[in-house]
Design a protein around this motif. Structure first.
Motif, mmCIF file in Angstrom:
data_model
loop_
_atom_site.group_PDB
_atom_site.id
_atom_site.type_symbol
_atom_site.label_atom_id
_atom_site.label_comp_id
_atom_site.label_asym_id
_atom_site.label_seq_id
_atom_site.Cartn_x
_atom_site.Cartn_y
_atom_site.Cartn_z
ATOM 1 N N ALA A 35 3.977 -15.929 2.139
ATOM 2 C CA ALA A 35 4.732 -15.635 3.353
ATOM 3 C C ALA A 35 6.195 -16.051 3.187
ATOM 4 O O ALA A 35 7.109 -15.331 3.622
ATOM 5 N N GLU A 72 -1.392 -18.351 0.955
ATOM 6 C CA GLU A 72 -0.944 -17.514 2.062
ATOM 7 C C GLU A 72 0.435 -17.961 2.555
ATOM 8 O O GLU A 72 1.310 -17.132 2.842
ATOM 9 N N HIS A 118 7.874 -13.448 0.860
ATOM 10 C CA HIS A 118 8.134 -12.170 1.512
ATOM 11 C C HIS A 118 9.242 -12.289 2.548
ATOM 12 O O HIS A 118 10.028 -11.347 2.744
ATOM 13 N N LYS A 173 -5.162 -0.081 1.802
ATOM 14 C CA LYS A 173 -4.894 -1.485 2.146
ATOM 15 C C LYS A 173 -3.584 -1.633 2.897
ATOM 16 O O LYS A 173 -3.392 -2.580 3.656
ATOM 17 N N ALA A 174 -2.672 -0.682 2.676
ATOM 18 C CA ALA A 174 -1.316 -0.826 3.196
ATOM 19 C C ALA A 174 -1.150 -0.320 4.621
ATOM 20 O O ALA A 174 -0.109 -0.540 5.228
ATOM 21 N N LYS A 175 -2.156 0.336 5.172
ATOM 22 C CA LYS A 175 -1.969 1.048 6.433
ATOM 23 C C LYS A 175 -1.493 0.143 7.563
ATOM 24 O O LYS A 175 -0.677 0.552 8.387
ATOM 25 N N ASP A 176 -2.000 -1.072 7.640
ATOM 26 C CA ASP A 176 -1.671 -1.935 8.774
ATOM 27 C C ASP A 176 -0.943 -3.209 8.354
ATOM 28 O O ASP A 176 -0.920 -4.185 9.098
ATOM 29 N N ASN A 177 -0.351 -3.187 7.158
ATOM 30 C CA ASN A 177 0.294 -4.389 6.644
ATOM 31 C C ASN A 177 1.632 -3.998 6.023
ATOM 32 O O ASN A 177 1.682 -3.331 4.995
ATOM 33 N N GLU A 178 2.732 -4.420 6.656
ATOM 34 C CA GLU A 178 4.053 -3.990 6.203
ATOM 35 C C GLU A 178 4.370 -4.489 4.804
ATOM 36 O O GLU A 178 4.943 -3.761 3.988
ATOM 37 N N ASP A 179 3.993 -5.735 4.485
ATOM 38 C CA ASP A 179 4.259 -6.246 3.140
ATOM 39 C C ASP A 179 3.495 -5.437 2.096
ATOM 40 O O ASP A 179 4.024 -5.125 1.022
ATOM 41 N N GLN A 180 2.246 -5.101 2.408
ATOM 42 C CA GLN A 180 1.445 -4.295 1.479
ATOM 43 C C GLN A 180 2.008 -2.885 1.370
ATOM 44 O O GLN A 180 1.981 -2.265 0.303
ATOM 45 N N GLN A 181 2.539 -2.352 2.468
ATOM 46 C CA GLN A 181 3.163 -1.024 2.433
ATOM 47 C C GLN A 181 4.343 -1.015 1.466
ATOM 48 O O GLN A 181 4.495 -0.095 0.662
#
Length: 462
Positions: free
Chosen positions: A417, A413, A420, A263-271
């Motif tokens: 935001a 959402e 974060h 899930k984190a590959k393309d989402n900095e917050d998820q990373q």
């Protein structure tokens, strides 16, 4: 309860062990394989002869020819990985397997990943890993799709493959240390590198690290024996499970972490969230508010929302806190085939370790060190019994009962935001969101801050 901090550097210890015990893995260039002298088999046999003679480029030539003749021939794929790795690593005396062991041992003693390794050697090792991964990933994809003969499988190479991914992660950590004060990378020099700082610093550029961890966890999911061999101290909560139950639990946990990193590959917050989870599991928390809700390390990594803000495990605390797991319930869940984190991290009780006794989770000015009653607020569940938590769908800690999140009723959402964005508001000399804004739009623990504690929030964030 095992403590992950028994090792100064968990990756290093795991690598020393795995490089020593790896039997049928891609680091072993002299393995004998009996193959009939016919087409792809004959070409592969010639390739292994060249490996035994240390002629790795010639070996690659034969293995590639064998794969072209029969792309299902697994021994040829395996041989190609061996040949590429050994050609890339043996161009100098500094990058053979034995020298890598010395670098790993130095890392374990000094806490610096690949201590003493020059930039040139690091680049060479990175190139070797990437080159082998390019072939290994093709092979793994074909193996999973049933497009190989299954003589050698993903499971066969999983141990060596995981070692490569851990090395890749160590190279990322090594690169992180280069910009950090006190982290010497030269042989024979003293360093004051703090591994907690190193690990938490990787969140400033998390994408590459998340990718490496993703490969480790996917391999572990497919072959949990690799994790149980190399990361025994990682298995907190599973160490009382036996044999098949433990393998199933480890596989499920690795699968859950693989999903997190996917899930984190393309989402900095998820990373960042994912790295918080991983770092917390290694016992190196940062003791800051990672998610912008004003609360400090209030989540327990149990797959549940412990603070009531609507997010799960986004601000994970130190694994080495005194967490007691409900092993009977975990075993029942494993037996029933349940694989969610909440089913594999069933917590019966939690208390702070020594360093967390001085951490004010809800920032109300009280800590356990000041007042033992805080054990019953910041470190106790509203519902002590797990089944009561499930029945009431309430996994909050007591301190959270007095908190109000999202006081303006913003869409989730938009609210997340804001949170974060506040988490990234690090510069005390250029504050983007003042305390009044945080109280009005975020709520949560911000309600407990005064201006003095607000200034303290910025400590250690740069």
């Amino acid at each position: 309860m095992r403590n992950v901090l028994q090792s100064k550097f968990l990756w290093a210890s795991a690598l020393v062990l795995s490089l020593s015990i790896a039997g049928c893995n891609i680091f072993n260039p002299t393995e004998s394989i009996n193959i009939k002298d016919d087409d792809a088999q004959a070409l592969t046999y010639e390739g292994y002869k060249k490996i035994r003679d240390n002629e790795y480029s010639n070996a690659e030539y034969y293995f590639n020819k064998a794969i072209a003749a029969d792309s299902s021939y697994s021994q040829a794929w395996f041989g190609l990985m061996k040949a590429i790795l050994n050609r890339k690593l043996n161009t100098t005396q500094e990058t053979n397997v034995f020298s890598l062991l010395s670098y790993v041992n130095a890392s374990r003693d000094s806490k610096v990943p690949f201590s003493g390794m020059s930039d040139a050697i690091a680049i060479q090792l990175q190139d070797a890993i990437d080159s082998v991964n390019a072939i290994a990933n093709q092979f793994i994809e074909r193996d999973k799709a049933g497009k190989t003969d299954s003589v050698i499988t993903y499971k066969t190479i999983s141990e060596g493959y995981m070692v490569l991914q851990m090395m890749k992660t160590m190279l990322v950590l090594r690169k992180t240390t280069q910009s950090m004060e006190g982290c010497s990378l030269q042989k024979g020099q003293q360093n004051s590198c703090d591994m907690a700082s190193v690990l938490n610093n990787i969140k400033s550029d998390p994408a590459e690290t998340v990718e490496s961890f993703n490969a480790v966890f996917k391999t572990c999911e497919e072959s949990p024996e690799s994790m149980t061999k190399m990361f025994d101290s990682y298995l907190q909560g599973f160490d009382n499970l036996k044999e098949e139950a433990q393998r199933s639990a480890v596989s499920s946990m690795c699968g859950a972490l693989a999903q997190e990193t996917d899930k984190a590959k393309d989402n900095e917050d998820q990373q960042t969230k994912t790295l918080n989870i991983i770092i917390g599991q290694f016992g190196y928390s940062d003791i800051i508010d990672d998610d912008g809700d004003g609360c400090v390390d209030e989540e327990l990594y149990d797959g549940e929302d412990n603070d009531g803000d609507g997010e799960i495990d986004e601000d994970v605390s130190d694994k080495t806190n005194k967490i007691e797991y409900d092993n009977d319930m975990i075993l029942k869940n494993v037996t029933a085939g349940k694989t969610a984190i909440r089913d594999l991290r069933v917590i019966s009780r939690v208390n702070p370790n020594e360093k967390y006794e001085t951490v004010d989770i809800d920032m109300n000015g009280k800590t356990v060190a000041d007042n033992r009653d805080e054990l019953e607020t910041e470190w106790a569940f509203v519902y002590p019994k797990y089944q009561d938590r499930v029945n009431n769908n309430n996994h909050r800690l007591v301190f959270a009962t007095g908190l109000t999140f999202n006081p303006q009723g913003l869409p989730p959402e938009e609210y997340n935001a804001y949170k974060h964005a506040i988490a990234k508001d690090k510069d005390i000399n250029n504050i983007q969101y003042d305390l009044a804004f945080r109280k009005q739009y975020i709520g949560g623990c911000w309600a407990n801050y005064d201006e003095k504690r607000f200034m303290q929030w910025f400590e250690g964030r740069n």
